[in-house]
Structure formats: structure tokens, C-alpha cells
Design an enzyme around this catalytic site. Structure first.
Site, short mmCIF file in Angstrom:
data_model
loop_
_atom_site.label_atom_id
_atom_site.label_comp_id
_atom_site.label_asym_id
_atom_site.label_seq_id
_atom_site.Cartn_x
_atom_site.Cartn_y
_atom_site.Cartn_z
N GLU A 53 0.81 -1.22 0.00
CA GLU A 53 0.00 0.00 0.00
C GLU A 53 0.84 1.27 0.00
O GLU A 53 0.42 2.30 -0.54
CB GLU A 53 -0.96 -0.01 1.19
CG GLU A 53 -2.08 -1.05 1.09
CD GLU A 53 -1.70 -2.41 1.67
OE1 GLU A 53 -2.59 -3.27 1.77
OE2 GLU A 53 -0.50 -2.60 2.01
N PHE A 115 -12.08 -6.75 13.85
CA PHE A 115 -11.00 -7.28 13.02
C PHE A 115 -10.62 -6.27 11.93
O PHE A 115 -11.47 -5.75 11.22
CB PHE A 115 -11.44 -8.60 12.36
CG PHE A 115 -10.42 -9.18 11.42
CD1 PHE A 115 -9.21 -9.66 11.90
CD2 PHE A 115 -10.66 -9.23 10.06
CE1 PHE A 115 -8.26 -10.19 11.03
CE2 PHE A 115 -9.73 -9.76 9.19
CZ PHE A 115 -8.52 -10.24 9.68
N GLN A 116 -9.34 -5.98 11.84
CA GLN A 116 -8.76 -5.03 10.88
C GLN A 116 -9.38 -3.64 11.01
O GLN A 116 -9.54 -2.92 10.02
CB GLN A 116 -8.87 -5.55 9.44
CG GLN A 116 -7.96 -6.76 9.19
CD GLN A 116 -7.76 -7.07 7.73
OE1 GLN A 116 -8.61 -6.79 6.89
NE2 GLN A 116 -6.61 -7.66 7.40
N LYS A 165 -17.71 -0.45 5.41
CA LYS A 165 -18.18 -1.46 4.45
C LYS A 165 -19.68 -1.40 4.26
O LYS A 165 -20.18 -1.57 3.13
CB LYS A 165 -17.76 -2.85 4.92
CG LYS A 165 -18.00 -3.93 3.87
CD LYS A 165 -17.33 -5.24 4.26
CE LYS A 165 -17.49 -6.29 3.14
NZ LYS A 165 -16.80 -7.56 3.49
N MET A 483 24.53 8.29 1.83
CA MET A 483 24.45 9.55 2.55
C MET A 483 24.65 9.35 4.05
O MET A 483 25.27 10.18 4.72
CB MET A 483 23.12 10.24 2.28
CG MET A 483 23.09 11.69 2.73
SD MET A 483 24.29 12.73 1.86
CE MET A 483 23.42 13.05 0.33
#
Length: 584
Positions: A53, A115-116, A165, A483
Site C-alpha cells: 500500500e 477485526f482489521q 463497508k 548519505m
């Protein structure tokens, strides 16, 4: 409004189509399956399946930066949304318009540790320009349209729309079309005319003027860049650019001094320090530009043009603040300049340019060539020489290679340079290149990378292969986090704590494992042919360019120093060794 009710998921797709969206970068999950089902049923919007993502947001950034259109992201709830946070913060810091649609658990489960579930609005509040949690399907279409307005107007930035949802499943006939503005957000576009007139008079009276420009010009659009070129050439004054502003003014023009700042050119930083009038347009006086604030351009009067009112006097006090869009303000400046008797003093300007040419004569980007190894500067000089006629799109990861790319590539057009400036996100360049290639399928797109940064999102090679995106990964492989190692060398007694890239993959075999093309080169004499091979291959390429391990990136303003206190490659207090430089 439609008389037929449709699901929230379908409303999302219709709204995106109405807003002209052509590409979505995303990754499916349980909380966004209704939207993915609607994606399956249509063919107007292309979905690009990324492998992480974070990469979805960087790809959307590359798409947005190279087109001027908002990039669109779709991710699921919980880890899908939290994985996107780095990309959102990157877009926020660099003012990139991104719309991130996130799934959420059903409304009645919010706050139950379902959940999630994650508090996406709370988590992203400080790394987005605005965010929404849509709890009513009747609000969904308006919010999506409004999100695009907020993301793309004023100072651009990322906007999150969190969609539970059940809202995706619920039905509504409330569907908006066209432009929907935010009720209270009204960015000021036109600058105050009295302030603009004051600025023009100040410029005309200057003996040692300089234009200091940033990414805001590119965000303003092609018209702003054209107006900038016109005004700078009318005045005859020198101009420099931040890292994010490269391409707004042609690098090939004699009035351009190169990039300024920590790894900017000697002439740009010295001119900024010694100027008497500084015209800052679309930049924000970042610490990488100013150095120590109490020593920043101490004898200059400062004009600051910015569409973001909060950026005015935030870091540096200015004498003439102008809030407005760069294109509108520059248009007014040019009209006032032409309508009066405004012009710079020829004698003063001639003396100023003579001083600048003496600084240019230091040749601050010179380096020592070697017969037995490729110097990274040489690699990028050759890459630029062999690709400049193709007007390539360049993205970068973050590190020494990023600064060398800014120093040795010349950009004459805007929207061809995509890099992570404010956040400095390793792993940005490859997915950004994927976004650029999606927007410009026939163009040459090159990600200039380091062997450490490229591994942050190397899994996106699967995305490039799946969608036949012939992006080129040009890796300057010095076997160090370059760097980090340079700072450890200069500031920490050469104690290279965990900056050596041990257990590197065989990049050629890695490319082949994905079905891409791999190239390795470690000899200067073979470099041109190897680069040409990369250009001739019409598929993704990983080019492993083995460069000098201890080469340092100069010029450099040390941490805590003034912006005119630069380390140059030929400074007497340094001695060269093993392709690098160390304090004696």
C-alpha cells in the site's frame, strides 16, 4: 440527482468517472470488496495492483506529479490504511494531490476493536490536508467530489476518504456531478495588488537580485512556469531552484544557477547569501535551503509569493508577503513591469553577474575521474548525455544518488522530475516511476536509485511486469547507505555503524527472477554501451552500476553551518582518498 438508487460502491465508481479518473492504484481487502466488485464490472477506470500500500500512494504521487492531475489510491481497512501512511506523509510534505480511499469496518463496529479496524481518520489527521469518515451513503458522492476539490486547490495535498463497508453496500439516489467545493475552504488565488506593485518596485531598485523558486510553481501549472521564464528574462536577474522546483525554469538557460541548498551549487548559495533582493516564489524557506537561520541572506530584502498563508513568515521573516497563486501573481508582476519604466540598473546588474561568474568559475561539481572504477557523478553525466534527447521522466530514491541526479541532470521542462523532498522517503522512486509510466506509456522513465533504497519497494517489479511498464532502475551501487555513510565519515569519525549494505542480492538474477532484464557494469569504458542496452530493451530493467564505494556528494553545507559555508571538492582542508574526502 438520479431517481434510481445504487450502492455506495457504485457511487464511488460513478463519482470517480465523473471526476475524470483514469487510473487507480490499489490493493484489495475485505473492507473494500464491494468497491472492487464494481471495478470488475466496468472498463472505464484502470486498476493497477501494487504489491504494497505504501507503493500505491507513491505511484499515485508519480502519476500526479507528472500529469498535474490528482492520483487515486484504494486500500482496505486496518493494515491497508496504516501501510499507506508513509506515502500520505510524503505527499503532504511535498504538496502532491492524492485521494486515498480506505475501507473501514461497518459503522456499528467502529470503536469496538473489530477485526482489521484502525482509527484511520485519527491516524491520518496530521499527515493529510483533510480527511473524512463517511457514515451515511447519502453523503458519499458529495464527499468524494469535495475531496478532489480540497486535494487539488490551493496548496495541493493528500485527502483520505474512509468508507465503512456497510456504507459501500447501502443504497442511495443522491449522486453529485461536476465541481463540488468545500463549504469553508476558499484558497486565495489572486495576490494583493498593492503588495505586488511594492514587490515590482523593490525588484527594479535592486543591485543584486535573485529569484528563488520551488515546487509551488510546478503545482500551479504550465502557465506559471512560462510566466516565470518570461519575467526572469525580462529582468535579466539570476534564478535558482529548490530540489522540488527543478524544471520550472530551463536548466540550460544562462540565467539559471542550478539547485541551491545543502547540496546546491556554490554560485547559487553564494548569490542567495549576497543578494540584496530575494524573490521567493512557491518555496517555503526549508531548513535544507536556509542553513543556520541567523546567517541566511542577512542583508537582503525578501519577497515571498505563496498560496499557503501559513508558509508566510513561518521560518524566515519577509518584507513583502504576497498570498496567491504563482501564475496569477506573476501575470500581475509582468503587467506592472511592462506598463511602467521598471528595469534593473544595467551597471549594477553587470557587476552582479561578474561576481556570479567568478563563483561559477570554481566549478563546484568537478570530480576526479578514475580509470579503474566508475565515479557516480560520471555515471549520471553519461546517463544524462545519452537520454536528454528523449526528454525522460526521472524519479529517484533518497540518498547521495538523489543529490547527484539533481546536480548532473538538467531539466528544461516541468513535471519531468519526481523525487521525495520534504520527507526523504527511501523506496519512493520505483513505485513513483510506475505511476509516471502509467500516465505516459510511451515515454522513457528512469528511477535513479541506490542499492539500499531500491530494496525498500523492490517487490513492485511484479507490478511493472504485470502491466508491461518498461521502467528502468538505474542503481548507483556503492555497497553503502551512501548519505548515511558520508555523514558518519564527516561527523562521527568514520564509524560506519550499520551503513554497509551487507548481503546484497545479485541484481541481475533478481531482475531475471521477475522476468525483467538485468545489466551489471563496473568499468567506465563499458558504461555507454551498457546504458544503450538498457534503453534498447522494451521491458523493465535493473541496471546494477557498480560505482566508487567512498565517493562523497559535494558541494555540501554541513549541519549547523550558514548556507554560504560550503565544503567544496577542492577545499584545502580535505584530502582525497579512495574516491572520497575526509577531514584532515
Amino acid at each position: 440527482m438520479s431517481s434510481n438508487k445504487i450502492s455506495g460502491a457504485e457511487i464511488v465508481l460513478r463519482s470517480l468517472q465523473d471526476l475524470g479518473v483514469e487510473v487507480i492504484f490499489g490493493y484489495p481487502g475485505g473492507a473494500v470488496l464491494p468497491i472492487y466488485d464494481e471495478i470488475f464490472k466496468q472498463d472505464k477506470i484502470k486498476h493497477v495492483l501494487v504489491r504494497h500500500e505504501q507503493a500505491a500512494v507513491h505511484a499515485a504521487e508519480g502519476y500526479a506529479r507528472s500529469t498535474g492531475k490528482p492520483g487515486v489510491v484504494l486500500v482496505t481497512s486496518g493494515p491497508g490504511a496504516t501501510n499507506a501512511v508513509t506515502g500520505l506523509t510524503d505527499a503532504m510534505m511535498d504538496s502532491i494531490p492524492v485521494i486515498c480511499l480506505t475501507g473501514q469496518v461497518p459503522v456499528h463496529l467502529i470503536g469496538s476493536d473489530a477485526f482489521q479496524e484502525a482509527d484511520t481518520v485519527g491516524i491520518t489527521r496530521h499527515c493529510t490536508k483533510h480527511n473524512y469518515l463517511v457514515k451515511d451513503v447519502d453523503e458519499l458522492s458529495r464527499v468524494i467530489h469535495e475531496a478532489f476539490f480540497v486535494a487539488g486547490s490551493g496548496r495541493p495535498g493528500p485527502v483520505v476518504v474512509d468508507i465503512p463497508k456497510d456504507v459501500q453496500i447501502d443504497k442511495s439516489d443522491v449522486i453529485h456531478s461536476g465541481r463540488v467545493e468545500h463549504r469553508s475552504y476558499r484558497p486565495q488565488v489572486k495576490g494583493d495588488l498593492e503588495r505586488i506593485e511594492e514587490a515590482v518596485k523593490m525588484i527594479a531598485a535592486a543591485k543584486r537580485p535573485i529569484f528563488y523558486t520551488g515546487g509551488g510553481l510546478i503545482n500551479s501549472g504550465p502557465a506559471a512556469c512560462q510566466l516565470l521564464r518570461q519575467f526572469v528574462q525580462l529582468t535579466g536577474a539570476p534564478i535558482t531552484s529548490t530540489l522540488m522546483g527543478l524544471g520550472a525554469y530551463p536548466a540550460s538557460d544562462k540565467q539559471f544557477l542550478g539547485m541551491l541548498g545543502m547540496h546546491g551549487t556554490y554560485e547559487a548559495n553564494m548569490a542567495m547569501h549576497d543578494c540584496d533582493v530575494m524573490v521567493c516564489i512557491g518555496a517555503r524557506f526549508d531548513d535544507r535551503v536556509t542553513g543556520r537561520l541567523d546567517a541566511f541572506a542577512p542583508k537582503s530584502k525578501k519577497i515571498h509569493v505563496d498560496i499557503d498563508r501559513s508558509s508566510i513568515n513561518k521560518n524566515v521573516h519577509v518584507d513583502v508577503p504576497i498570498v496567491g497563486d504563482a501564475a496569477h501573481v506573476l501575470e500581475s508582476m509582468i503587467k506592472i513591469w511592462k506598463s511602467g519604466v521598471h528595469r534593473l540598473d544595467d551597471t549594477g546588474l553587470k557587476e552582479w553577474w561578474a561576481t556570479i561568474e567568478s563563483w561559477r568559475a570554481r566549478n563546484c561539481l568537478k570530480y576526479k575521474m578514475r580509470d579503474d572504477e566508475i565515479m557516480p557523478q560520471y555515471a549520471l553525466e553519461r546517463l544524462y548525455a545519452l537520454t536528454k534527447d528523449k526528454n525522460p521522466y526521472i524519479t529517484t530514491e533518497v540518498g547521495q544518488h538523489q543529490m547527484w541526479a539533481a546536480q548532473y541532470f538538467g531539466f528544461d521542462d516541468p513535471n519531468h522530475w519526481m523525487t521525495s523532498g520534504g520527507l526523504g522517503t527511501m523506496g519512493y522512486g520505483f513505485p513513483a516511476a510506475i505511476g509516471v509510466q502509467m500516465a505516459h506509456p510511451d515515454a522513457l522513465v528512469i528511477d535513479i536509485a541506490g542499492e539500499a533504497s531500491i530494496q525498500m519497494n523492490i517487490q513492485e517489479m511484479a507490478t511493472a511486469m504485470q502491466y508491461d511498464l518498461p521502467v528502468k532502475l538505474f542503481i548507483l551501487n556503492n555497497e553503502y547507505m551512501g548519505m548515511v555513510r558520508q555523514w558518519q565519515q564527516l561527523n562521527h569519525g568514520s564509524r560506519y555503524s550499520h551503513s554497509y549494505s551487507e548481503s546484497l542480492p545479485d541484481f541481475v538474477k533478481l531482475a531475471e527472477a521477475y522476468g525483467a532484464h538485468g545489466i551489471v557494469c563496473d568499468k567506465p569504458g563499458d558504461l555507454d554501451d551498457a546504458i544503450q542496452e538498457m534503453l534498447d530493451v522494451n521491458k523493465p530493467v535493473i541496471f546494477d552500476c557498480r560505482v566508487s564505494k567512498l565517493a562523497n556528494c559535494f558541494p555540501m553545507v554541513p549541519s549547523g553551518a550558514a548556507h554560504n559555508e560550503m565544503i567544496l571538492p577542492d577545499d584545502e582542508e580535505f584530502e582525497e582518498y579512495e574516491g572520497g574526502a575526509a577531514l584532515v
